[in-house]
Design a protein around this motif. Structure first.
Motif, mmCIF file in Angstrom:
data_model
loop_
_atom_site.group_PDB
_atom_site.id
_atom_site.type_symbol
_atom_site.label_atom_id
_atom_site.label_comp_id
_atom_site.label_asym_id
_atom_site.label_seq_id
_atom_site.Cartn_x
_atom_site.Cartn_y
_atom_site.Cartn_z
ATOM 1 N N LEU A 83 7.720 5.780 19.158
ATOM 2 C CA LEU A 83 7.788 5.842 17.696
ATOM 3 C C LEU A 83 7.717 7.283 17.190
ATOM 4 O O LEU A 83 8.385 7.640 16.217
ATOM 5 N N THR A 84 6.934 8.109 17.870
ATOM 6 C CA THR A 84 6.825 9.524 17.491
ATOM 7 C C THR A 84 8.130 10.255 17.788
ATOM 8 O O THR A 84 8.640 11.009 16.952
ATOM 9 N N GLU A 85 8.713 10.013 18.957
ATOM 10 C CA GLU A 85 9.972 10.666 19.323
ATOM 11 C C GLU A 85 11.123 10.239 18.407
ATOM 12 O O GLU A 85 12.035 11.018 18.160
ATOM 13 N N ALA A 86 11.047 9.026 17.877
ATOM 14 C CA ALA A 86 12.073 8.542 16.953
ATOM 15 C C ALA A 86 11.842 9.051 15.530
ATOM 16 O O ALA A 86 12.676 8.840 14.656
ATOM 17 N N GLY A 87 10.707 9.717 15.306
ATOM 18 C CA GLY A 87 10.435 10.313 14.000
ATOM 19 C C GLY A 87 9.664 9.444 13.030
ATOM 20 O O GLY A 87 9.434 9.831 11.890
ATOM 21 N N PHE A 88 9.235 8.254 13.456
ATOM 22 C CA PHE A 88 8.502 7.368 12.559
ATOM 23 C C PHE A 88 7.042 7.758 12.393
ATOM 24 O O PHE A 88 6.427 7.444 11.380
ATOM 25 N N LEU A 89 6.486 8.407 13.397
ATOM 26 C CA LEU A 89 5.092 8.834 13.358
ATOM 27 C C LEU A 89 4.996 10.303 13.738
ATOM 28 O O LEU A 89 5.843 10.823 14.465
ATOM 29 N N SER A 90 3.932 10.951 13.249
ATOM 30 C CA SER A 90 3.590 12.279 13.751
ATOM 31 C C SER A 90 2.234 12.141 14.428
ATOM 32 O O SER A 90 1.462 11.225 14.131
ATOM 33 N N ARG A 91 1.944 13.033 15.348
ATOM 34 C CA ARG A 91 0.722 12.941 16.144
ATOM 35 C C ARG A 91 -0.088 14.217 15.980
ATOM 36 O O ARG A 91 0.455 15.315 15.998
ATOM 37 N N SER A 92 -1.400 14.067 15.817
ATOM 38 C CA SER A 92 -2.295 15.222 15.813
ATOM 39 C C SER A 92 -3.498 14.887 16.679
ATOM 40 O O SER A 92 -3.905 13.733 16.778
#
Length: 116
Positions: A83-92
């Motif tokens: 989901l992060t790689e697809a741009g739906f989420l960002s991670r911190s």
């Protein structure tokens, strides 16, 4: 007795199909959209995205995402990575925990395409 078929003369320049009124997706855009839609095409990912979207500030710790979907931590982490790689989420990262935040612009792009 055989049925006679009517023959239409197309050599006179008549068009059999309606012309396009907007530009269709190009190859590169279609490939990117396919990756994006593929990321959403999994029930666990949709649930994870929904949980993050429903969380305060549209952000959730990975530690709060494991139990609701009933999957192991490595499996949840894999889905979150997709989901992060697809741009739906960002991670911190905060200490030992990873937090995921919804990226509404990615959802808006999919919504815009589907509204065509």
């Amino acid at each position: 007795m055989p049925t006679m078929l009517e023959v239409t003369d197309v050599s006179a320049g008549s068009v059999c199909c309606a012309p396009l009124v907007t530009e269709p997706l190009g190859q590169t855009d279609a490939e990117q959209l396919a990756v994006t839609l593929k990321a959403l095409a999994d029930p666990a990912r949709l649930r994870l995205l929904s949980i993050v979207a429903s969380s305060e500030g549209q952000e959730a710790c990975v530690c709060d995402l494991i139990e609701p979907v009933g999957l192991s931590q490595p499996t949840v982490s894999h889905h979150l990575k997709v989901l992060t790689e697809a741009g739906f989420l960002s991670r911190s990262k905060r200490g030992t925990w990873a937090y995921y935040r919804l990226q509404p612009a990615a959802l808006a792009g999919v919504t815009e395409f589907l509204a065509i």
